[in-house]
Design an enzyme around this catalytic site. Structure first.
Site, mmCIF file in Angstrom:
data_model
loop_
_atom_site.group_PDB
_atom_site.id
_atom_site.type_symbol
_atom_site.label_atom_id
_atom_site.label_comp_id
_atom_site.label_asym_id
_atom_site.label_seq_id
_atom_site.Cartn_x
_atom_site.Cartn_y
_atom_site.Cartn_z
ATOM 1 N N GLY A 1 0.873 -1.222 -0.217
ATOM 2 C CA GLY A 1 -0.066 0.044 0.056
ATOM 3 C C GLY A 1 0.852 1.444 0.028
ATOM 4 N N CYS A 2 0.340 2.353 -0.279
ATOM 5 C CA CYS A 2 1.011 3.616 -0.363
ATOM 6 C C CYS A 2 1.495 4.100 0.920
ATOM 7 C CB CYS A 2 0.046 4.529 -1.087
ATOM 8 S SG CYS A 2 -1.506 5.096 -0.603
ATOM 9 N N PHE A 3 0.681 4.419 1.879
ATOM 10 C CA PHE A 3 0.979 4.719 3.189
ATOM 11 C C PHE A 3 1.983 3.704 3.877
ATOM 12 C CE2 PHE A 3 -3.001 7.404 4.305
ATOM 13 C CZ PHE A 3 -2.166 8.460 4.399
#
Length: 333
Positions: A140-142
């Site tokens: 995921g990005c975070f």
């Protein structure tokens, strides 16, 4: 199993994209149509079937004559990128058989726990495992931004027994292409808000990877506050911990850890989002007062946080230099 997937022995890597109308698919296409070792065979989007890809991804006008397909021919390709929403990948494989040898790079969260034979696709943590895998679950990005901020500390045992406080601001594209109340321009512009405080879904994958780096079966305690930013793309993550290590020792710790990482760099000065937006880079900076350490991690949520990292993983799978097709220019100003 069906027949063996298309061979790359005498040609380019043939790619298919499932879920072709979203932001991550658009960025993936931007990268892949310019990748010297790739041929995009098809882009699936049932709702846009028959339409030019550039009608949806308008930034690709003049770059491709691809049209969306409503069929999925897994036997015709070497690698498939799954760009559908979270939960859709499990359903996809319940309805389709994977041809022998087909590589899968999944941008959803369904297999980030490394179930079903998937490898977690964070190259800075799992480069060798990715290189030998047919199945990669893209982070995921975070999760990418926060793990890159904390991995060297985890490996050095500096996260043990304390709470790591993380605040991270994300651009509106992180919410996906479908409009919603919190992505509407009139609400998002000139505004900030928090959401999923201490409960964001990326905490699970962050905890697993940091525990593995520390050689522990217990994830560190992370108090994570996600913030909606009033800009389209990028993640700016700030992590605070206490450590007795000096700034010189910490700088050496980080630079040694990322010495072989072509996209992750430790900056000697403060970093900002414009240095990374439109690139696959992650920039890290360190500041220390007394025992308190601030680690800043900046990435583009759609590139290093999604599609760029997916291409980086494909490069690793096929033994290509990680930077192939990813030499991108930041917006800078």
């Amino acid at each position: 199993m069906t027949q063996t997937s298309s061979s790359t022995q005498h040609g380019k890597i043939r790619v298919g994209i499932v879920g072709g109308a979203g932001y991550t698919a658009g960025e993936l296409l931007r990268l892949l149509i310019n990748h010297p070792e790739v041929e995009v065979a098809w882009v699936n989007s049932s709702s846009n079937a028959g339409a030019p890809v550039s009608d949806v991804h308008t930034g690709l006008y003049g770059d491709t004559d691809l049209h969306f397909a409503d069929t999925i021919d897994l036997d015709s390709i070497d690698v498939v990128f799954l760009c559908q929403g979270h939960g859709a990948s499990s359903k996809f494989w319940a309805e389709h058989s994977r041809p022998e040898g087909l590589k899968v790079i999944d941008l959803a969260q369904d297999f980030r726990d490394e179930s079903e034979g998937y490898v977690y696709g964070l190259p800075e943590a799992k480069r060798d495992a990715i290189s030998g895998s047919d199945l990669v679950a893209n982070p995921g990005c975070f999760a990418t931004a926060i793990q890159l901020a904390l991995l060297p500390l985890a490996k050095a045992g500096q996260l043990d027994g304390q709470t790591v406080h993380v605040t991270a601001v994300t651009g509106s594209t992180g919410a996906g292409v479908k409009p919603g109340a919190t992505t509407h321009f009139s609400w998002r512009n000139d505004n900030l808000s928090v959401y999923k405080v201490f409960s964001h879904q990326h905490l699970a994958e962050i905890g697993r990877t940091l525990a593995q780096a520390a050689g522990s079966d217990k994830a560190p305690e992370i108090a994570f506050v996600p913030v909606r930013g009033d800009f389209p793309r990028g993640i700016f993550a700030m992590a605070v911990i206490d450590t007795p290590l000096s700034i010189e020792e910490l700088t050496r710790l980080y630079t040694d850890f990322y010495a072989d990482a072509p996209f992750t760099h430790v900056s000697p000065r403060s970093v900002d989002l414009k240095q990374v937006v439109n690139t696959n880079k992650a920039l890290i900076s360190l500041e220390k007062q007394g025992d308190r350490l601030l680690v800043v991690s900046a990435i583009d949520n759609l590139l290093k946080g999604a599609s760029g990292q997916a291409v980086q993983n494909m490069n690793l799978i096929y033994g290509l230099p990680e930077t192939t097709g990813l030499n991108l220019k930041p917006s800078a100003f």
